[in-house]
Scaffold this active site. Sequence first.
Site, mmCIF file in Angstrom:
data_model
loop_
_atom_site.group_PDB
_atom_site.id
_atom_site.type_symbol
_atom_site.label_atom_id
_atom_site.label_comp_id
_atom_site.label_asym_id
_atom_site.label_seq_id
_atom_site.Cartn_x
_atom_site.Cartn_y
_atom_site.Cartn_z
ATOM 1 N N GLU A 77 0.834 -1.204 0.000
ATOM 2 C CA GLU A 77 0.000 0.000 0.000
ATOM 3 C C GLU A 77 0.869 1.255 0.000
ATOM 4 O O GLU A 77 1.883 1.317 0.685
ATOM 5 C CB GLU A 77 -0.919 0.015 1.219
ATOM 6 C CG GLU A 77 -1.912 -1.135 1.272
ATOM 7 C CD GLU A 77 -2.989 -1.030 0.194
ATOM 8 O OE1 GLU A 77 -3.128 0.052 -0.408
ATOM 9 O OE2 GLU A 77 -3.696 -2.036 -0.028
ATOM 10 N N ARG A 87 -17.545 -0.936 6.984
ATOM 11 C CA ARG A 87 -18.692 -1.518 6.277
ATOM 12 C C ARG A 87 -19.305 -2.662 7.077
ATOM 13 O O ARG A 87 -20.478 -2.995 6.886
ATOM 14 C CB ARG A 87 -18.269 -2.005 4.893
ATOM 15 C CG ARG A 87 -17.191 -3.070 4.921
ATOM 16 C CD ARG A 87 -16.798 -3.545 3.534
ATOM 17 N NE ARG A 87 -15.726 -4.530 3.588
ATOM 18 C CZ ARG A 87 -15.906 -5.815 3.873
ATOM 19 N NH1 ARG A 87 -17.136 -6.277 4.101
ATOM 20 N NH2 ARG A 87 -14.890 -6.650 3.920
ATOM 21 N N CYS A 140 -7.607 -2.390 8.580
ATOM 22 C CA CYS A 140 -6.317 -2.372 7.886
ATOM 23 C C CYS A 140 -5.811 -0.942 7.689
ATOM 24 O O CYS A 140 -4.659 -0.623 7.991
ATOM 25 C CB CYS A 140 -6.427 -3.084 6.541
ATOM 26 S SG CYS A 140 -6.550 -4.880 6.661
ATOM 27 N N HIS A 164 -1.332 -5.711 1.582
ATOM 28 C CA HIS A 164 -2.512 -6.575 1.560
ATOM 29 C C HIS A 164 -2.212 -7.857 0.791
ATOM 30 O O HIS A 164 -1.460 -7.840 -0.191
ATOM 31 C CB HIS A 164 -3.695 -5.862 0.897
ATOM 32 C CG HIS A 164 -4.555 -5.114 1.852
ATOM 33 N ND1 HIS A 164 -4.769 -3.748 1.778
ATOM 34 C CD2 HIS A 164 -5.287 -5.541 2.925
ATOM 35 C CE1 HIS A 164 -5.578 -3.370 2.754
ATOM 36 N NE2 HIS A 164 -5.907 -4.434 3.454
#
Length: 213
Positions: A77, A87, A140, A164
């Site tokens: 990332e 979510r 994360c 990831h």
Amino acid sequence: MARVLMTGFAPFGGETVNPSWQAVQVLRGRRDDVAAVELPCEFAASLPALRRAIAEHRPSLVVCVGQAGGRAEVTPERVAINLVDARIPDNAGARPVDVPVVEDGPAAYFTTLPVKACVEAIRAAGVPASVSHTAGTYVCNQVFYGLMHLLATDFPEVRGGFVHVPFSPEQVAASGKAAPSLGVDRIADALEALADTASKVTEDIVVSAGVEH
């Protein structure tokens, strides 16, 4: 190679395993210079656990690893944003929405890992990889942002970032759904290539007019 702290996450979202932690454990079994810590997938507990791990192991490099189901590649990332927007609830049932990771913190932090060089090294190890520009807004990203904030404020001599990884084949088989996957041993190969590269390379690959140098 400098001592590396690698973290993975506990299973979440109804899963019984998390390949991020499984792969970190595999790499720890290969390397005496890698410390491994499992982080809880909980907004309230993840960053305190990360801070304790850094204080205990005093690494020169920190790589936090998380699962990104649906991705087909290992994806270092590039940027973490100061936003949590869950979510689904975390493992403690918390579901914060539209709140900052750090109150009054910068809008974003860039990784201090050479992500393009790491991607090249991972691909050279035979594992698919690409740079990602979004770590999402779940735990994360919270850990990625929290890590970079910790390094900027309390551990300025330490470099770090986040990567990831895909589902494992076992997860996909158990779900009965079609999704990309990557074996845990191959994920560990990718993490090893990333750690070796990030420990030796401080200036990333520069791309200019289509030429890398």
